[in-house]
Write a protein that holds these residues in place. Structure first.
Motif, PDB file in Angstrom:
ATOM      1  N   SER A  44       0.838  -1.205   0.000  1.00  0.00           N
ATOM      2  CA  SER A  44       0.000   0.000   0.000  1.00  0.00           C
ATOM      3  C   SER A  44       0.873   1.254   0.000  1.00  0.00           C
ATOM      4  O   SER A  44       0.590   2.217  -0.724  1.00  0.00           O
ATOM      5  CB  SER A  44      -0.926   0.000   1.222  1.00  0.00           C
ATOM      6  N   GLN A  47       2.383   1.705  -3.455  1.00  0.00           N
ATOM      7  CA  GLN A  47       1.402   2.240  -4.398  1.00  0.00           C
ATOM      8  C   GLN A  47       1.070   3.699  -4.089  1.00  0.00           C
ATOM      9  O   GLN A  47       0.804   4.486  -5.000  1.00  0.00           O
ATOM     10  CB  GLN A  47       0.136   1.385  -4.371  1.00  0.00           C
ATOM     11  N   SER A  48       1.093   4.057  -2.821  1.00  0.00           N
ATOM     12  CA  SER A  48       0.829   5.447  -2.446  1.00  0.00           C
ATOM     13  C   SER A  48       1.888   6.374  -3.032  1.00  0.00           C
ATOM     14  O   SER A  48       1.569   7.418  -3.606  1.00  0.00           O
ATOM     15  CB  SER A  48       0.791   5.583  -0.924  1.00  0.00           C
ATOM     16  N   TYR A 355      -5.944   0.983  -0.999  1.00  0.00           N
ATOM     17  CA  TYR A 355      -5.306   0.441  -2.196  1.00  0.00           C
ATOM     18  C   TYR A 355      -5.771  -1.009  -2.361  1.00  0.00           C
ATOM     19  O   TYR A 355      -5.136  -1.937  -1.834  1.00  0.00           O
ATOM     20  CB  TYR A 355      -3.784   0.545  -2.076  1.00  0.00           C
TER      21      TYR A 355
END
Length: 846
Positions: A44, A47-48, A355
């Motif tokens: 997550s 991806q952030s 996510y």
């Protein structure tokens, strides 16, 4: 019984049995939640960051498109084409020396010169908050600049003070708070100094052969036309040698590094999950062992084995779902918490966000792990005989379960491995990691067998407690396999990471500075080289000076094939990313040796030849006779690979991936690169030399190697903190598994303790016996962890990082201490209740 009716009945019975709560499944929950949270959180966060880079691409790039050229400005035709695309802002980047007016101190700076259109997107924030045009204004010979606070700290300056930059005298008008395109410019080893284009021209720093980067940033009216514009630029100017980036790929190096690091942390999280899988197996086994009477009752009432399996599989899936939900909840919070610390360094959003793909991946890993380690205990539970209802304390040796359970276990493990490989950035690393985990399981099983065998053949000792401990290690149903396996993986990973970190720090702070040059000197003009050499000899008479010609070139093709369309392994991608330093030489460079091929003669005058670094050539799949096309100063040059060299990169001496034959760049303008090596030079002598070079040749950039190593050491320390945190997750999982293993063996422990107490054993004797047993097992596991971790660390440090590797005794002692504290402490905590068990209830069941 129809399948639908059996499933309905199994579901109702599973719910009824769970009315008593989750007792016996807390270890199960913790193991699944911990591993799931680690994988969900890491992915997550990755991806952030990458999502923020993509969404903020225009601001990070300060444009929709960026054309980057090294060592030359765009030609008239190239500039006309760029201007036709939209609004253009030009910035120039280079490294230089900023010095105090009295020459008493100096510092390396990352210089950036911008025009009046900068920035096209985003905003540069400064202190004081004054328009950028005014902060960088030039009036006659008075120039202004913005500086990073770190530069003022290093030179002891304040806003309003003066410093010298090349031939220009500038005034610090303010400090930089945020620079919109700093990440797209790449990592810098020095603080930023921002000036105007007029100030750069007045400084005289840009000369023939200077290492300068020209960036042409474009703001287009229609962002959807950017891909077509990129293709048009490449087709119209095939020999421009420029690097073109768009707002969709604003910081490719940062994105790639984040992806690699997140893969590493994901694999560490997967290690925690797999280690936790052993805890799942122990928890399921302990729970089903406590249900032996219930299972036997079901069989006496005519329940088929498939119904019993379905009942308890339903319960396991429900518990796994609870653990996964807990893990996902924790994983969702990790990016939000991390963002509070990373907001000033990386483009990460501080708003809470979900996510789904990262959470879904973690959930899938969790459910596969739970099933993979639960099927075998379920198969054993199905084999519980009805007579167990009447002989509760039966401890018969269990055989292998039926083949469907074995097939299901293997299938889940294969699916788990396939998922890890399929989702990996570098599948070779992922396969190697999974192979190492599988091998570790096998080896740890062998270690437990060897420990039990040695205990069985140990000579008879006088101490009853020690004799009892040795017997407990090799008796049927002993905890030896569970303890060795649960602690072995976690400790081995901890030792590996600790040794890698220790060797890196030892190199950066000890051996490497002793072998490395004292200084690198860049942008030395041909007219300055002789005087520069004499100046160094005066200040460091014992120093060894090495000088080489220096150019910059971008690799465009191998054997005529465009490298941008080639599938290159991750290990070799750095060679093709951006421009590379290149040189030419008559003789083979120092700190390298030929591994294949022959060096050209000193008077060679044929077609261009190139010597390629052997390690990088292997990663790129090159062989002797292949051709390499590079763009240098706007010209494409194709050379044939004549030989491969083993390069000692770890020496930090002057080395290049590519060394060309001297005739390749005959007449090409270039600067020189030099180093000086004097291990006996004092800090005062180095400071005097640096001042002399900077004051005499203000356009030469001087890099003190020890200062650069300090910056690298700080970065390594930050990475090591993250790695230690990840390793701690695996160690916590190991502790949980150990607790689960003890819980799984509690029924047998209660039986043994009651019998021994009935025969006259005291609580003190039992405590000593348990301490001896756990200490022996912990020491055995620590020995394995030291060996396995030492081999793994040696491979990473010496074979991958190509640095000297050595075993660090302090790591060994710390590992043994951790092993003993964990095994003895957790062991006694888990068996304390056993020592207080009343004898009568147990004896009545015999």
């Amino acid at each position: 019984m129809p399948d639908g009716l059996r499933l309905s009945l199994a579901f109702r019975l599973a719910l009824r049995e769970m009315r008593g709560g989750l007792r016996g499944f807390y270890i199960f929950l913790a193991c699944i939640a911990l591993g799931t949270a680690a994988i969900a959180g890491v992915n997550s966060l990755s991806q952030s960051i990458t999502g923020s880079i993509a969404s903020q691409g225009q601001g990070l790039l300060a444009g929709d498109m960026r054309f980057e050229l090294n060592n030359r400005m765009a030609s008239e035709s190239e500039r006309a084409f760029i201007d036709s695309l939209g609004d253009v802002s030009v910035s120039v980047g280079l490294r230089s020396m900023a010095r105090l007016p009295d020459g008493s101190n100096q510092a390396l700076v990352e210089l950036k010169a911008v025009d009046g259109a900068y920035p096209l997107y985003g905003a540069l924030e400064s202190e004081p908050k004054t328009p950028l045009k005014d902060m960088l204004a030039t009036s006659g010979d008075r120039h202004k600049a913005l500086a990073a606070p770190l530069l003022l700290e290093r030179l002891g300056l304040a806003v309003g003070d003066e410093l010298l930059l090349g031939k220009a005298r500038i005034i610090i008008a303010g400090t930089i708070v945020t620079e919109p395109d700093a990440l797209s410019d790449g990592f810098g080893f020095a603080p930023r100094l921002l000036v105007s284009s007029d100030t750069l021209a007045a400084s005289g720093l840009v000369q023939t052969g200077s290492l300068v980067e020209y960036a042409y940033k474009v703001k287009v009216s229609d962002p959807t036309s950017v891909p077509a514009r990129v293709s048009q630029a490449q087709e119209k100017f095939p020999q421009a040698g420029w690097s073109i980036r768009t707002s969709r790929n604003a910081a490719p190096s940062l994105t790639a590094n984040i992806t690699r690091f997140s893969q590493f942390l994901t694999l560490v999280g997967l290690t925690a999950l797999i280690v936790g899988g052993v805890g799942v197996a122990n928890a399921v086994r302990a729970y089903l062992d406590s249900k032996r009477g219930v299972i036997a009752a079901f069989k006496c009432l005519g329940a088929p084995g498939s119904l019993i399996t379905t009942i308890y599989l339903t319960q396991i899936l429900m518990i796994a779902a609870i653990g996964i939900v807990i893990g996902l909840a924790l994983g969702m919070l990790i990016p939000y918490v991390a963002a509070q610390f990373l907001a000033g360094m990386l483009p990460v959003s501080t708003d809470f966000a979900l996510y789904p793909s990262a959470l879904g991946l973690a959930a899938l890993f969790g459910i596969l792990t739970a099933l993979a380690f639960a099927f075998l205990p379920l198969g054993h539970a199905r084999n519980v005989p009805a007579t167990a209802l009447f002989r509760e304390q039966s401890f018969e040796r269990q055989a292998w379960p039926r083949w469907p359970y074995i097939v299901a276990t293997v299938g889940c493990l294969v699916a788990l491995a396939g998922l890890a490989v399929f989702t990996a950035y570098d599948r070779t690393i992922s396969l190697t990691f999974l192979g190492a985990i599988a091998f570790s399981f096998v080896v740890l099983r062998g270690v437990s067998i060897v420990v039990a065998l040695l205990a069985r053949r140990a000579p008879r000792v006088r101490s009853p407690a020690l004799r009892l401990a040795i017997g407990n290690i090799h008796r049927p149903g002993a905890l030896t396999p569970s303890v060795v396996l649960s602690l072995g993986l976690g400790l081995a990973l901890l030792v590996t990471l600790a040794l890698i970190d220790g060797n890196l720090r030892r190199e950066l702070t000890g051996n490497l500075p002793e072998r490395a040059p004292n200084f690198f000197f860049v942008d030395i003009q041909g007219s300055e080289i002789e005087g520069f050499r004499n100046l160094l000899q005066q200040n460091l008479p014992d120093g060894k000076i090495i000088e080489v010609p220096m150019l910059r070139g971008r690799i465009l093709a191998f054997n005529g094939q465009d490298v941008s369309k080639m599938k290159v392994p991750p290990a070799g991608q750095w060679v093709l990313r951006g421009d590379r330093g290149i040189t030419y030489a008559k003789n083979k460079p120092e700190n390298s040796s030929l591994s294949e091929g022959e060096w050209w003669s000193g008077n060679y005058s044929g077609k261009p030849l190139v010597s390629f670094s052997a390690q990088e050539a292997g990663e790129l799949g090159l062989k002797l006779g292949d051709t390499v096309t590079v763009n240098v100063l706007g010209r494409n040059i194709t050379a044939k690979i004549a030989n491969f060299r083993r390069v000692e990169w770890e020496s930090l001496s002057i080395n290049f991936v590519m060394v060309f034959s001297p005739n390749t760049f005959a007449g090409a303008p270039h600067a020189w690169l030099a180093t000086v090596i004097d291990p006996k030079a004092t800090a005062q002598a180095e400071a005097t030399t640096l001042r002399a070079v900077t004051n005499t040749y203000p356009t030469i950039t001087s890099v003190r190697v020890k200062d650069a190593l300090d910056i690298v050491n700080e970065l390594v320390g930050q990475l090591a903190t993250a790695i230690r945190a990840a390793a701690a997750v695996a160690l916590v999982a190991s502790v949980l598994v150990l607790a689960g293993a003890l819980a799984a063996g509690n029924r047998a422990r209660v039986h043994d303790a009651v019998i021994l107490k009935t025969l006259g054993a005291t609580r003190r004797t039992l405590i000593r016996a348990f301490c001896y047993e756990y200490a022996i097992l912990g020491l055995s596991t620590a020995v394995f962890a030291l060996f396995a971790g030492g081999v793994a660390a040696w491979f990473v440090v010496s074979q991958i990082m190509t640095l000297p590797s050595r075993f660090l005794p302090d790591v060994a002692i710390a590992t043994i201490a951790i092993a003993l504290v964990v095994t003895v402490g957790i062991g006694l905590a888990g068996t304390w209740r056993v020592l207080g068990q009343k004898a009568a209830p147990v004896l009545r069941e015999l």
